[in-house]
Design an enzyme around this catalytic site. Structure first.
Site, PDB file in Angstrom:
ATOM      1  CG  ASP A  56      -0.808   1.641   7.776  1.00  0.00           C
ATOM      2  OD1 ASP A  56      -0.939   1.368   6.566  1.00  0.00           O
ATOM      3  OD2 ASP A  56      -0.770   0.773   8.669  1.00  0.00           O
ATOM      4  CG  ASP A 490       0.311  -7.531   6.919  1.00  0.00           C
ATOM      5  OD1 ASP A 490       1.154  -8.131   7.619  1.00  0.00           O
ATOM      6  OD2 ASP A 490       0.040  -6.338   7.062  1.00  0.00           O
TER       7      ASP A 490
END
Ligand SMILES: *[C@@H]1O[C@H](CO)[C@@H](O)[C@H](O)[C@H]1NC(C)=O
Ligand SMILES: *[C@@H]1O[C@H](CO)[C@@H](O)[C@H](O)[C@H]1NC(C)=O
Ligand SMILES: *[C@@H]1O[C@H](CO)[C@@H](O)[C@H](O)[C@H]1NC(C)=O
Ligand SMILES: *[C@@H]1O[C@H](CO)[C@@H](O)[C@H](O)[C@H]1NC(C)=O
Ligand SMILES: *[C@@H]1O[C@H](CO)[C@@H](O)[C@H](O)[C@H]1NC(C)=O
Ligand SMILES: *[C@@H]1O[C@H](CO)[C@@H](O)[C@H](O)[C@H]1NC(C)=O
Ligand SMILES: *[C@@H]1O[C@H](CO)[C@@H](O)[C@H](O)[C@H]1NC(C)=O
Ligand SMILES: *[C@@H]1O[C@H](CO)[C@@H](O)[C@H](O)[C@H]1NC(C)=O
Ligand SMILES: *[C@@H]1O[C@H](CO)[C@@H](O)[C@H](O)[C@H]1NC(C)=O
Ligand SMILES: *[C@@H]1O[C@H](CO)[C@@H](O)[C@H](O)[C@H]1NC(C)=O
Ligand SMILES: *[C@@H]1O[C@H](CO)[C@@H](O)[C@H](O)[C@H]1NC(C)=O
Ligand SMILES: CC(=O)N[C@H]1CO[C@H](CO)[C@@H](O)[C@@H]1O
Length: 810
Positions: A56, A490
């Site tokens: 992404d 993350d």
């Protein structure tokens, strides 16, 4: 016809060298291995091992079987074009193994999207601006593929767009026109998420929008379109709503992905939300394109499960990934989507009979079968590459204490099977081989079918080597211990003991985002870090900050957080430690709210002299400034340049002297992070963009500009001095002459003259941060926003074969 005249060619070989006029540099990735969301795979039907993966925010990679790793294809993307470092969709020409099409663009709000067109498998590209926006990092990025090549006419490329309907190019993706015969643009920001040509029937095309009744077909090459008859028009009968308070988010099942088997069966996955998150309901259907018969093939209670497991009933989630074997139209694999907080979190199913029955491969793969465990996953021993090299950040045994995106371990002894599993591929050349992507990595098996036949766990390994998709939020290079300490979005951060081998994550407390890390100048194995951690802040301890006294191996959580810190905010702010490791200073990344208004926090950066138990406000500085740095030599000394004022504390952050910058030789300037010479007390640099680089040798009493007036540092760092030099090597990301190329430059004479370090082929969408190494002359670490961290070293007479090794490669 929408025509754009702008085109450009990027013809850079995927080489590991970046030549400059004076020296060559070698760029290598710091090996994390994966680290972000894998959104899709494509494989060429006729050339064995020719496959590509998209991500992404990190663009696309090609698999190289000889090198046993993925090769990044678009590192030439410039800072200005950083939006192009994300692949919305990609396509291959089934009749030409050399052609590759990438639809590039991360966000719909950007007007910068493009087609990258290659005739040599991604070694070089022609770049054509696209007449519609793309969203490689938007909702629905799990679906696809939007882009398709007409197998009967290789010049004809089709694309389902998010906002402008269905489009077609007749010149290999250079120019595009709107297929206005398509009845509905589905301009819901997800739009038409897949286009599939029937390779057996010239002129037959299927297009699916992620919307109720979104499946269409054409049999005349796209001149006319009809809704596929018999497609699901409501959720009725699909499932029983287990919790009546939550009904599906869409009025009918929405197509996510589809695949057409060699027997002409279209298999389609459905959800009630585009994904990759937020999907609560779904189903799976097959459509026989000859007889037009629909069959519901959603896995259900009648499926076979290895005892003592039972059917997965909670919660439903949807379905997304689907792939069919090239040599058997009845063999297919399927993934659920968003079953979290289900036990797996998501599951992989296998059918050998066209979806009539399914085997739950997730349960079959779980070691030590014991239904009472209640969780399914891989053995932690399987978090390794196929050659045995471990990927230890994926396999820590930390119990359920932390469940963030990167948290791979639902219970002690297991690695999560996966989440956001939408990329799925049965190898077209060997149906035993199956790969699936997750929010963080790629898992692969080489014997899925035969293992399932024998009711045994398939062999599994990690196949993400070469992919570096982390977002670097912070990093530092101490002058003792490991050379690099990182903080990522993350997935917490890492102590990179070896730059070429995947490392463990920092131990507990785990952060979803690690925002700031620092080391004590005279005690370099004393490390401090702060970051976001939303899961464990109720026990009176501060889980947003921690100290290590052994270089980042073992950690102690702070006793308390700083006052007014918003513990659910995604940025925990900035932390620094003084040279003696006795004083911590922590500046919040947020202002607390009163109602919806931020209330001004009038404290300056808080300081602690007891290792993070008690925090006090200083005098003389009243801004929660991120622009704060500790002197690496003199104890208790901190610097800040904020709001055009220079601040110095020499009493351990308790009080700051403020001086107006213009009084001491600095220009009027908002603020900047001071950068210190690690070997000399009071030697500090300030990178001030178009004002150049300023330096002081007396703690900031007087400053002078050291760079020429046309040097513009967007980012700045220092590293070990050149042999014979007494001042550190400077690095900037920016320009060194008016109108010059934006790039990475190095100076060994205090900023007078500069050498280019990178070249146009190595831009990585522009770094987020650069960091010199105080122990390695010439080395600079380059942190990116989707291509991980690279380290660049001066190359001394290296040969190409001596630099290709390393899991990350270039
Ligand atoms: C794989 O790498 C080798 C060695 O660099 C090269 O010769 C070969 O062309 C590459 N193949 C692919 C498909 O990238
Ligand atoms: C894209 O938007 C930017 C900022 O609004 C503008 O400067 C630029 O000209 C636009 N580019 C195109 C191709 O429309
Ligand atoms: C496919 O159909 C088109 C339109 O009928 C025709 O022009 C073309 O020749 C066909 N191609 C092949 C390979 O059959
Ligand atoms: C393209 O065609 C669709 C109809 O399918 C229409 O809704 C859309 O506005 C058109 N877009 C442009 C940019 O022409
Ligand atoms: C829904 O529940 C009813 C009653 O328990 C049951 O007969 C039916 O088979 C269920 N349907 C599905 C699709 O699970
Ligand atoms: C959460 O807090 C508990 C109780 O203090 C502790 O045992 C556990 O290790 C913590 N987990 C994490 C992930 O910090
Ligand atoms: C420090 O961390 C290492 C590696 O995780 C572990 O083996 C060791 O037991 C830890 N030591 C302490 C004192 O916690
Ligand atoms: C904390 O930050 C979160 C996320 O930005 C926000 O929703 C919340 O209102 C903030 N709370 C306070 C007390 O500032
Ligand atoms: C910190 O420095 C940045 C430049 O790096 C600047 O944009 C920002 O305004 C500064 N903030 C403060 C509070 O000084
Ligand atoms: C702070 O300012 C005072 C008064 O100007 C001066 O005497 C002192 O040396 C300064 N301290 C530092 C650390 O700069
Ligand atoms: C395993 O493969 C990776 C990626 O190609 C490579 O970097 C690593 O050195 C290999 N490990 C061994 C033990 O061969
Ligand atoms: C023009 C051409 O060569 N078309 C072939 C492309 O490949 C498909 C199979 O994938 C053949 O059916 C076509 O004849």
């Amino acid at each position: 016809m929408f025509r754009l005249l702008l085109t450009s060619t990027f013809a850079f070989a995927a080489t590991v060298y970046a030549y400059t006029s004076e020296q060559s540099y070698q760029f290598n990735s710091v090996a994390v291995t994966g680290g972000g969301y894998i959104t899709g795979f494509i494989a060429h039907p006729s050339e064995e091992n020719l496959m590509y993966v998209r991500s992404d925010i990190g663009s696309s990679y090609r698999w190289n079987q000889t090198l046993n790793k993925w090769i990044p294809l678009t590192d030439f993307v410039s800072e200005e074009d950083s939006n192009l470092l994300g692949t919305e969709s990609f396509a291959l020409d089934p009749n030409d193994t050399r052609r590759l099409y990438l639809a590039q663009g991360r966000y719909l709000t950007s007007n910068n999207s493009a087609f990258f067109v290659s005739q040599d498998k991604g070694e070089s590209f022609d770049v054509y601006p696209a007449p519609f926006p793309m969203g490689a990092n938007e909702l629905g990025r799990n679906n696809g593929e939007r882009l398709a090549v007409n197998p009967f006419k290789g010049n004809e490329i089709w694309m389902g767009t998010r906002t402008e309907g269905l489009w077609k190019s007749e010149d290999y993706a250079a120019t595009w026109s709107n297929v206005t015969s398509f009845p509905n643009a589905f301009a819901n920001t997800i739009g038409i998420s897949f286009v599939i040509f029937d390779p057996r029937k010239n002129g037959t095309i299927y297009a699916g929008a992620t919307a109720p009744e979104g499946l269409y077909y054409s049999t005349d090459g796209g001149r006319s379109w009809d809704a596929v008859p018999g497609q699901p028009t409501s959720w009725m009968g699909a499932f029983n709503v287990t919790d009546p308070t939550t009904s599906p988010a869409s009025s009918a099942p929405q197509p996510m992905k589809a695949v057409l088997s060699s027997a002409g069966i279209l298999y389609i996955t459905y959800g009630d939300f585009p994904g990759p998150y937020g999907v609560s309901y779904g189903s799976v259907k097959s459509f026989n394109t000859s007889s037009q018969i629909w069959t519901d093939i959603t896995p259900n209670v009648n499926n076979s499960y290895p005892p003592p497991f039972t059917p997965q009933t909670f919660p439903n989630g949807g379905y997304c990934g689907i792939s069919v074997a090239a040599d058997d139209p009845d063999t297919l694999v399927l993934t659920s989507l968003d079953r979290d907080p289900g036990p797996a979190l998501d599951s992989l199913y296998l059918s050998r009979d066209g979806g009539k029955s399914w085997t739950d491969i997730t349960q079959l793969s779980t070691p030590n079968v014991n239904a009472s465990m209640g969780y399914w996953g891989h053995s932690i021993d399987e978090a390794k590459l196929n050659n045995g090299t471990g990927v230890p950040w994926l396999n820590f045994d930390w119990s359920q204490g932390w469940g963030g995106y990167g948290a791979p371990s639902p219970i002690y002894g297991l690695t999560k099977f996966g989440w956001w599993m939408s990329a799925l591929l049965i190898s077209p050349w060997d149906s035993q081989k199956v790969m699936y992507g997750t929010g963080a990595t790629i898992w692969a098996s080489d014997n899925l079918l035969s293992a399932a036949e024998n009711w045994q766990s398939p062999e599994w390994h990690i196949q993400a080597q070469g992919i570096e998709e982390t977002f670097c939020l912070t990093m530092t290079s101490p002058n003792g211990g490991a050379h690099l300490l990182s903080g990522f979005g993350d997935i917490n951060g890492m102590r990179h003991e070896d730059l070429d081998t995947p490392q463990p994550m920092f131990d507990l407390p785990v952060f979803s985002n690690l925002n700031s890390i620092d080391w004590a100048g005279q005690n370099p194995e004393y490390i401090v870090r702060v970051g976001q951690n939303q899961l464990n802040n109720t026990d009176g301890v501060c889980h947003l900050g921690a100290i290590s006294e052994n270089g980042g191996v073992n950690w102690t959580t702070f006793g308390n957080c700083i006052p007014t810190l918003n513990q659910t905010f995604t940025d925990a702010g900035t932390v620094v430690v003084d040279a003696s490791a006795k004083v911590l200073v922590w500046s919040s990344g947020s202002n607390p709210l009163q109602g919806s208004n931020p209330i001004l926090n009038t404290s300056g950066p808080y300081y602690s002299t007891d290792g993070g138990y008690n925090w006090s406000s200083p005098t003389g500085l009243d801004v929660q400034t991120p622009n704060i740095t500790a002197d690496r030599v003199q104890a208790g000394t901190f610097y800040s340049f904020s709001d055009s004022s220079w601040y110095v504390s020499t009493d351990g952050g308790a009080s700051y002297n403020a001086t107006g910058g213009t009084v001491i030789g600095l220009p009027q300037y908002a603020g900047a992070l001071p950068v210190v010479d690690v070997e000399k007390a009071g030697h500090v640099y300030l990178p001030l963009a178009e004002n150049g680089i300023y330096a002081t040798e007396d703690f900031g009493l007087s400053w002078k500009r050291v760079s020429r007036d046309d040097v513009n540092p967007r980012l700045f760092t220092v590293g070990k001095a050149a042999p014979g030099s007494t001042s550190p090597t400077m690095f900037i990301w920016g320009t060194v002459k008016e109108g010059g190329a934006v790039g990475l430059y190095r100076s060994e004479d205090d900023g007078s003259s500069w050498k280019r370090v990178n070249d146009e082929a190595h831009q990585y969408g522009g770094p987020t941060i650069i960091q010199g190494d105080p122990r390695v002359y010439g080395r600079v670490y380059v942190g990116t926003g989707g291509r991980g961290i690279l380290y660049a070293d001066i190359m001394h007479g290296g040969s190409e074969s001596s630099v290709v090794a390393g899991t990350g490669g270039i």
